[in-house]
Design a protein around this motif. Structure first.
Motif, PDB file in Angstrom:
ATOM      1  N   LYS A 150       0.828  -1.206   0.000  1.00  0.00           N
ATOM      2  CA  LYS A 150       0.000   0.000   0.000  1.00  0.00           C
ATOM      3  C   LYS A 150       0.861   1.254   0.000  1.00  0.00           C
ATOM      4  O   LYS A 150       0.567   2.226   0.696  1.00  0.00           O
ATOM      5  N   THR A 151       1.905   1.229  -0.794  1.00  0.00           N
ATOM      6  CA  THR A 151       2.866   2.318  -0.801  1.00  0.00           C
ATOM      7  C   THR A 151       3.121   2.822  -2.215  1.00  0.00           C
ATOM      8  O   THR A 151       3.243   2.029  -3.147  1.00  0.00           O
ATOM      9  N   THR A 152       3.194   4.123  -2.350  1.00  0.00           N
ATOM     10  CA  THR A 152       3.526   4.778  -3.605  1.00  0.00           C
ATOM     11  C   THR A 152       4.817   5.555  -3.414  1.00  0.00           C
ATOM     12  O   THR A 152       5.018   6.200  -2.387  1.00  0.00           O
ATOM     13  N   PHE A 153       5.687   5.488  -4.407  1.00  0.00           N
ATOM     14  CA  PHE A 153       6.987   6.130  -4.320  1.00  0.00           C
ATOM     15  C   PHE A 153       7.130   7.211  -5.381  1.00  0.00           C
ATOM     16  O   PHE A 153       6.533   7.141  -6.451  1.00  0.00           O
ATOM     17  N   LEU A 154       7.944   8.185  -5.077  1.00  0.00           N
ATOM     18  CA  LEU A 154       8.348   9.186  -6.042  1.00  0.00           C
ATOM     19  C   LEU A 154       9.863   9.300  -5.969  1.00  0.00           C
ATOM     20  O   LEU A 154      10.410   9.821  -4.994  1.00  0.00           O
ATOM     21  N   GLN A 155      10.530   8.781  -6.991  1.00  0.00           N
ATOM     22  CA  GLN A 155      11.978   8.870  -7.075  1.00  0.00           C
ATOM     23  C   GLN A 155      12.338  10.156  -7.794  1.00  0.00           C
ATOM     24  O   GLN A 155      11.935  10.359  -8.939  1.00  0.00           O
ATOM     25  N   MET A 156      13.070  11.010  -7.122  1.00  0.00           N
ATOM     26  CA  MET A 156      13.434  12.305  -7.663  1.00  0.00           C
ATOM     27  C   MET A 156      14.941  12.367  -7.873  1.00  0.00           C
ATOM     28  O   MET A 156      15.713  12.104  -6.949  1.00  0.00           O
ATOM     29  N   SER A 157      15.338  12.727  -9.074  1.00  0.00           N
ATOM     30  CA  SER A 157      16.745  12.821  -9.424  1.00  0.00           C
ATOM     31  C   SER A 157      17.027  14.183 -10.039  1.00  0.00           C
ATOM     32  O   SER A 157      16.121  14.883 -10.486  1.00  0.00           O
ATOM     33  N   SER A 158      18.303  14.529 -10.076  1.00  0.00           N
ATOM     34  CA  SER A 158      18.737  15.804 -10.658  1.00  0.00           C
ATOM     35  C   SER A 158      17.910  16.960 -10.113  1.00  0.00           C
ATOM     36  O   SER A 158      17.418  17.811 -10.858  1.00  0.00           O
ATOM     37  N   LEU A 159      17.775  16.981  -8.817  1.00  0.00           N
ATOM     38  CA  LEU A 159      16.926  17.981  -8.178  1.00  0.00           C
ATOM     39  C   LEU A 159      17.473  19.390  -8.371  1.00  0.00           C
ATOM     40  O   LEU A 159      18.689  19.605  -8.381  1.00  0.00           O
ATOM     41  N   LYS A 160      16.562  20.315  -8.506  1.00  0.00           N
ATOM     42  CA  LYS A 160      16.883  21.710  -8.699  1.00  0.00           C
ATOM     43  C   LYS A 160      16.272  22.539  -7.580  1.00  0.00           C
ATOM     44  O   LYS A 160      15.290  22.121  -6.964  1.00  0.00           O
ATOM     45  N   PRO A 161      16.835  23.711  -7.309  1.00  0.00           N
ATOM     46  CA  PRO A 161      16.232  24.575  -6.282  1.00  0.00           C
ATOM     47  C   PRO A 161      14.749  24.850  -6.523  1.00  0.00           C
ATOM     48  O   PRO A 161      13.986  24.984  -5.565  1.00  0.00           O
ATOM     49  N   ASP A 162      14.343  24.903  -7.782  1.00  0.00           N
ATOM     50  CA  ASP A 162      12.936  25.142  -8.102  1.00  0.00           C
ATOM     51  C   ASP A 162      12.033  23.990  -7.682  1.00  0.00           C
ATOM     52  O   ASP A 162      10.812  24.133  -7.662  1.00  0.00           O
ATOM     53  N   ASP A 163      12.611  22.843  -7.358  1.00  0.00           N
ATOM     54  CA  ASP A 163      11.827  21.704  -6.885  1.00  0.00           C
ATOM     55  C   ASP A 163      11.460  21.840  -5.415  1.00  0.00           C
ATOM     56  O   ASP A 163      10.694  21.018  -4.893  1.00  0.00           O
ATOM     57  N   THR A 164      12.011  22.821  -4.737  1.00  0.00           N
ATOM     58  CA  THR A 164      11.713  23.031  -3.331  1.00  0.00           C
ATOM     59  C   THR A 164      10.225  23.276  -3.140  1.00  0.00           C
ATOM     60  O   THR A 164       9.651  24.180  -3.744  1.00  0.00           O
ATOM     61  N   ALA A 165       9.612  22.461  -2.310  1.00  0.00           N
ATOM     62  CA  ALA A 165       8.175  22.551  -2.088  1.00  0.00           C
ATOM     63  C   ALA A 165       7.768  21.535  -1.036  1.00  0.00           C
ATOM     64  O   ALA A 165       8.551  20.667  -0.654  1.00  0.00           O
ATOM     65  N   VAL A 166       6.535  21.659  -0.595  1.00  0.00           N
ATOM     66  CA  VAL A 166       5.930  20.608   0.203  1.00  0.00           C
ATOM     67  C   VAL A 166       5.262  19.644  -0.760  1.00  0.00           C
ATOM     68  O   VAL A 166       4.458  20.053  -1.604  1.00  0.00           O
ATOM     69  N   TYR A 167       5.607  18.388  -0.646  1.00  0.00           N
ATOM     70  CA  TYR A 167       5.072  17.370  -1.532  1.00  0.00           C
ATOM     71  C   TYR A 167       3.980  16.589  -0.819  1.00  0.00           C
ATOM     72  O   TYR A 167       4.166  16.122   0.308  1.00  0.00           O
TER      73      TYR A 167
END
Length: 119
Positions: A76-93
């Motif tokens: 019952k789990t969903t994942f979000l793999q995030m790569s090559s992160l940028k400052p613009d990705d800063t947020a509450v997810y």
């Protein structure tokens, strides 16, 4: 009643990676659509990615291939793999579950996990 709990957020340098997870407490149906949204300071909440029945995925254009959503129904789990992160990705997810019952869509939301990407 369904509850969603996110984890995996934190501080990461630009170019780094993080994996977010969302665990569902309660029932989950095969037709449920799981998704990740984010909200940066001063901005509206926006869709990042979603995954539905059969593993059909949708991604926001701004990701440019950097993120991957996956799902483990047994856990019952969903994942979000995030790569090559940028400052613009800063947020509450936020994790989201959409369930359609007799033609009506019901939403469940997690509390959010903060991702901060430094320059």
């Amino acid at each position: 009643q369904v509850q969603l709990v996110e984890s995996g957020g934190g501080l990461v340098q630009a170019g780094g990676s993080l994996r977010l997870s969302c665990t569902v407490s309660g029932s989950i149906a095969v037709a449920d659509v799981m998704g990740w949204y984010r909200q940066a300071a001063g901005n509206q909440r926006e869709l990042v990615a979603s995954i539905g029945p059969g593993g059909i995925t949708n991604y926001a254009e701004f990701l440019k291939g950097r993120f991957t959503i996956s799902r483990d129904n047994a856990k019952k789990t969903t994942f979000l793999q995030m790569s090559s992160l940028k400052p613009d990705d800063t947020a509450v997810y936020y994790c989201n579950l959409k369930r359609t019952i007799f033609g009506k869509i019901y939403d469940a939301w997690g509390q959010g996990t903060l991702v901060t990407v430094s320059s």
